[in-house]
Design a protein around this motif. Structure first.
Motif, PDB file in Angstrom:
ATOM      1  N   PHE A  59      27.020 -53.979   2.721  1.00  0.00           N
ATOM      2  CA  PHE A  59      28.255 -53.361   3.181  1.00  0.00           C
ATOM      3  C   PHE A  59      29.093 -54.350   3.983  1.00  0.00           C
ATOM      4  CE2 PHE A  59      30.433 -51.307   6.778  1.00  0.00           C
ATOM      5  CZ  PHE A  59      31.417 -50.632   6.074  1.00  0.00           C
ATOM      6  N   LEU A  60      28.427 -55.147   4.817  1.00  0.00           N
ATOM      7  CA  LEU A  60      29.144 -56.107   5.655  1.00  0.00           C
ATOM      8  C   LEU A  60      29.786 -57.227   4.845  1.00  0.00           C
ATOM      9  CD1 LEU A  60      26.603 -56.519   8.593  1.00  0.00           C
ATOM     10  CD2 LEU A  60      28.785 -55.295   8.662  1.00  0.00           C
ATOM     11  N   THR A  61      29.207 -57.540   3.694  1.00  0.00           N
ATOM     12  CA  THR A  61      29.682 -58.697   2.926  1.00  0.00           C
ATOM     13  C   THR A  61      30.348 -58.324   1.616  1.00  0.00           C
ATOM     14  OG1 THR A  61      27.490 -58.930   1.883  1.00  0.00           O
ATOM     15  CG2 THR A  61      27.901 -60.198   3.887  1.00  0.00           C
ATOM     16  N   ASN A  62      30.490 -57.011   1.358  1.00  0.00           N
ATOM     17  CA  ASN A  62      31.056 -56.561   0.096  1.00  0.00           C
ATOM     18  C   ASN A  62      32.465 -56.044   0.313  1.00  0.00           C
ATOM     19  OD1 ASN A  62      31.560 -54.737  -2.303  1.00  0.00           O
ATOM     20  ND2 ASN A  62      29.536 -55.510  -2.814  1.00  0.00           N
ATOM     21  N   GLY A  95      28.110 -67.558  -3.878  1.00  0.00           N
ATOM     22  CA  GLY A  95      27.643 -68.385  -4.976  1.00  0.00           C
ATOM     23  C   GLY A  95      28.587 -69.537  -5.301  1.00  0.00           C
ATOM     24  N   SER A  96      28.035 -70.730  -5.370  1.00  0.00           N
ATOM     25  CA  SER A  96      28.824 -71.870  -5.805  1.00  0.00           C
ATOM     26  C   SER A  96      28.840 -71.877  -7.332  1.00  0.00           C
ATOM     27  CB  SER A  96      28.207 -73.172  -5.278  1.00  0.00           C
ATOM     28  OG  SER A  96      26.865 -73.288  -5.699  1.00  0.00           O
ATOM     29  N   ASN A  97      29.738 -72.658  -7.891  1.00  0.00           N
ATOM     30  CA  ASN A  97      29.841 -72.715  -9.342  1.00  0.00           C
ATOM     31  C   ASN A  97      28.573 -73.280  -9.963  1.00  0.00           C
ATOM     32  OD1 ASN A  97      32.448 -71.701  -9.361  1.00  0.00           O
ATOM     33  ND2 ASN A  97      33.369 -73.721  -9.141  1.00  0.00           N
ATOM     34  N   ILE A  98      28.162 -72.707 -11.064  1.00  0.00           N
ATOM     35  CA  ILE A  98      27.018 -73.218 -11.807  1.00  0.00           C
ATOM     36  C   ILE A  98      27.562 -73.950 -13.020  1.00  0.00           C
ATOM     37  CG2 ILE A  98      24.948 -72.587 -13.107  1.00  0.00           C
ATOM     38  CD1 ILE A  98      24.722 -70.122 -11.390  1.00  0.00           C
ATOM     39  N   SER A  99      27.140 -75.183 -13.197  1.00  0.00           N
ATOM     40  CA  SER A  99      27.640 -75.970 -14.313  1.00  0.00           C
ATOM     41  C   SER A  99      27.076 -75.444 -15.626  1.00  0.00           C
ATOM     42  CB  SER A  99      27.258 -77.442 -14.138  1.00  0.00           C
ATOM     43  OG  SER A  99      25.857 -77.610 -14.298  1.00  0.00           O
ATOM     44  N   ASN A 100      27.735 -75.802 -16.710  1.00  0.00           N
ATOM     45  CA  ASN A 100      27.258 -75.395 -18.027  1.00  0.00           C
ATOM     46  C   ASN A 100      25.859 -75.920 -18.288  1.00  0.00           C
ATOM     47  OD1 ASN A 100      29.621 -74.013 -18.618  1.00  0.00           O
ATOM     48  ND2 ASN A 100      30.586 -75.777 -19.592  1.00  0.00           N
ATOM     49  N   GLN A 101      25.597 -77.156 -17.841  1.00  0.00           N
ATOM     50  CA  GLN A 101      24.280 -77.743 -18.055  1.00  0.00           C
ATOM     51  C   GLN A 101      23.210 -76.999 -17.262  1.00  0.00           C
ATOM     52  OE1 GLN A 101      23.385 -80.260 -20.302  1.00  0.00           O
ATOM     53  NE2 GLN A 101      21.429 -79.309 -19.762  1.00  0.00           N
ATOM     54  N   GLU A 102      23.536 -76.608 -16.033  1.00  0.00           N
ATOM     55  CA  GLU A 102      22.578 -75.843 -15.229  1.00  0.00           C
ATOM     56  C   GLU A 102      22.281 -74.500 -15.884  1.00  0.00           C
ATOM     57  OE1 GLU A 102      23.283 -77.290 -10.619  1.00  0.00           O
ATOM     58  OE2 GLU A 102      24.709 -75.868 -11.522  1.00  0.00           O
ATOM     59  N   LEU A 103      23.306 -73.887 -16.443  1.00  0.00           N
ATOM     60  CA  LEU A 103      23.099 -72.607 -17.105  1.00  0.00           C
ATOM     61  C   LEU A 103      22.230 -72.776 -18.348  1.00  0.00           C
ATOM     62  CD1 LEU A 103      23.740 -69.625 -16.964  1.00  0.00           C
ATOM     63  CD2 LEU A 103      25.793 -70.046 -18.331  1.00  0.00           C
ATOM     64  N   VAL A 104      22.435 -73.854 -19.070  1.00  0.00           N
ATOM     65  CA  VAL A 104      21.589 -74.148 -20.238  1.00  0.00           C
ATOM     66  C   VAL A 104      20.149 -74.358 -19.787  1.00  0.00           C
ATOM     67  CG1 VAL A 104      21.077 -75.856 -22.030  1.00  0.00           C
ATOM     68  CG2 VAL A 104      23.429 -75.071 -21.680  1.00  0.00           C
ATOM     69  N   THR A 156      30.881 -62.149  -7.037  1.00  0.00           N
ATOM     70  CA  THR A 156      31.678 -62.223  -8.264  1.00  0.00           C
ATOM     71  C   THR A 156      30.911 -61.521  -9.383  1.00  0.00           C
ATOM     72  OG1 THR A 156      30.703 -64.298  -9.070  1.00  0.00           O
ATOM     73  CG2 THR A 156      32.587 -64.475  -7.565  1.00  0.00           C
ATOM     74  N   ASP A 157      31.640 -61.067 -10.391  1.00  0.00           N
ATOM     75  CA  ASP A 157      30.992 -60.416 -11.526  1.00  0.00           C
ATOM     76  C   ASP A 157      30.044 -61.374 -12.234  1.00  0.00           C
ATOM     77  OD1 ASP A 157      32.288 -58.037 -11.064  1.00  0.00           O
ATOM     78  OD2 ASP A 157      33.930 -58.453 -12.457  1.00  0.00           O
ATOM     79  N   TYR A 158      30.403 -62.649 -12.255  1.00  0.00           N
ATOM     80  CA  TYR A 158      29.576 -63.658 -12.915  1.00  0.00           C
ATOM     81  C   TYR A 158      28.195 -63.724 -12.270  1.00  0.00           C
ATOM     82  CZ  TYR A 158      27.892 -68.287 -14.279  1.00  0.00           C
ATOM     83  OH  TYR A 158      27.130 -69.323 -14.744  1.00  0.00           O
ATOM     84  N   TYR A 159      28.161 -63.846 -10.939  1.00  0.00           N
ATOM     85  CA  TYR A 159      26.886 -63.945 -10.239  1.00  0.00           C
ATOM     86  C   TYR A 159      26.108 -62.642 -10.327  1.00  0.00           C
ATOM     87  CZ  TYR A 159      26.092 -68.422  -8.038  1.00  0.00           C
ATOM     88  OH  TYR A 159      25.758 -69.730  -7.835  1.00  0.00           O
ATOM     89  N   ARG A 160      26.828 -61.537 -10.221  1.00  0.00           N
ATOM     90  CA  ARG A 160      26.164 -60.238 -10.285  1.00  0.00           C
ATOM     91  C   ARG A 160      25.467 -60.077 -11.633  1.00  0.00           C
ATOM     92  NH1 ARG A 160      27.916 -55.382 -12.339  1.00  0.00           N
ATOM     93  NH2 ARG A 160      26.893 -53.526 -11.520  1.00  0.00           N
ATOM     94  N   THR A 161      26.158 -60.412 -12.717  1.00  0.00           N
ATOM     95  CA  THR A 161      25.579 -60.293 -14.053  1.00  0.00           C
ATOM     96  C   THR A 161      24.366 -61.191 -14.201  1.00  0.00           C
ATOM     97  OG1 THR A 161      27.707 -59.728 -15.054  1.00  0.00           O
ATOM     98  CG2 THR A 161      26.010 -60.600 -16.521  1.00  0.00           C
TER      99      THR A 161
END
Length: 251
Positions: A59-62, A95-104, A156-161
């Motif tokens: 609640f405090l951070t949303n 969340g910081s950005n996750i690179s495409n390579q990290e996601l792979v 973000t929706d990205y991190y949540r997913t």
């Protein structure tokens, strides 16, 4: 976001904003940063504030304007969890950005398709490859990345997913060891609402339950099941040192 929530809670409880830091032994300069730089307190401070006002850390951070009583379903990061893995960040973070390579790399490590990891819809997890490539376990850095993702404020929706799909992979492997939905649902340390959402995809009335497992959930599961973090994300059993020796000895 946090500062507005904090001021609102103080006003609602008829408390002066400057009195809470004194009560909780928080530096005045830190509080100034909350206001002027719109920073978010570290995890321990968030826990204190959440407990003081009887709300969740979420609640405090949303951004959602919803007040929640936390009786029976508080989501706190205990001190024991903070020391469980030295590589973890010391504060709750966005969340910081996750690179495409990290996601792979994550996709290969957890044996899941990129489509699965990035899909917001409820999809039952099915391993991408019939046989897991155990060499992926040697890339320990990827496991640390995954744990940090699970320890991230899903703003973000990205991190949540990503957190949700990784959580479903964990539940899939736990079921293989007999830790089914029924067995986990009786654990007071886990939210029944969150488990219902992860197992079925049905959104809960309490919107803070429509998220993945957080690190405190994983830490509890590790203790409760006596299974390793890498097993929960990969389904590979065995002592890690033995797995390492298997490859370095030509196995």
């Amino acid at each position: 976001m946090f500062w507005e929530k904090y001021i609102s809670l103080c006003k609602k409880n008829n408390i002066k904003p400057r009195d809470i830091p004194k009560e909780l032994n928080i530096s005045p300069s830190t509080v100034t940063k909350w206001k002027t730089e719109r920073t978010v307190p570290n995890r321990r401070t968030l826990d204190k504030i959440a407990e003081r006002f009887n709300v969740t850390v979420d609640f405090l951070t949303n951004d959602e304007e919803i007040s929640l009583d936390i009786n029976g379903k508080r989501k706190m990061f205990r001190d024991g969890n903070l020391t469980a893995l030295p590589q973890r960040f010391d504060s709750l973070h966005s969340g910081s950005n996750i690179s495409n390579q990290e996601l792979v790399n994550i996709s290969e490590y957890v044996n899941a398709s990129l489509y699965y990891l990035n899909n917001e819809e409820f999809i039952e997890y099915i391993p991408e490859k019939a046989e897991y490539d155990r060499k992926n376990l040697l890339n320990v850095e990827v496991l640390f990345i995954i744990l940090n993702i699970m320890d991230t404020c899903a703003d973000t929706d990205y991190y949540r997913t990503l957190q949700i799909q990784l959580s479903r992979i964990v539940l899939y492997h736990l079921a293989d060891k007999g830790f089914t939905r029924e067995k986990l649902s009786v654990c007071e340390q886990l939210s029944t609402e969150k488990l219902n959402f992860l197992y079925t995809g049905t959104k809960q009335t309490d919107i803070t339950m429509n998220y993945g497992l957080n690190y405190s959930d994983l830490s509890f599961l590790c203790d409760f099941t006596q299974l390793s973090y890498y097993y929960m994300f990969t389904g590979v059993e065995g002592n890690f040192s033995d797995i390492v020796a298997e490859f370095y000895n030509g196995g």
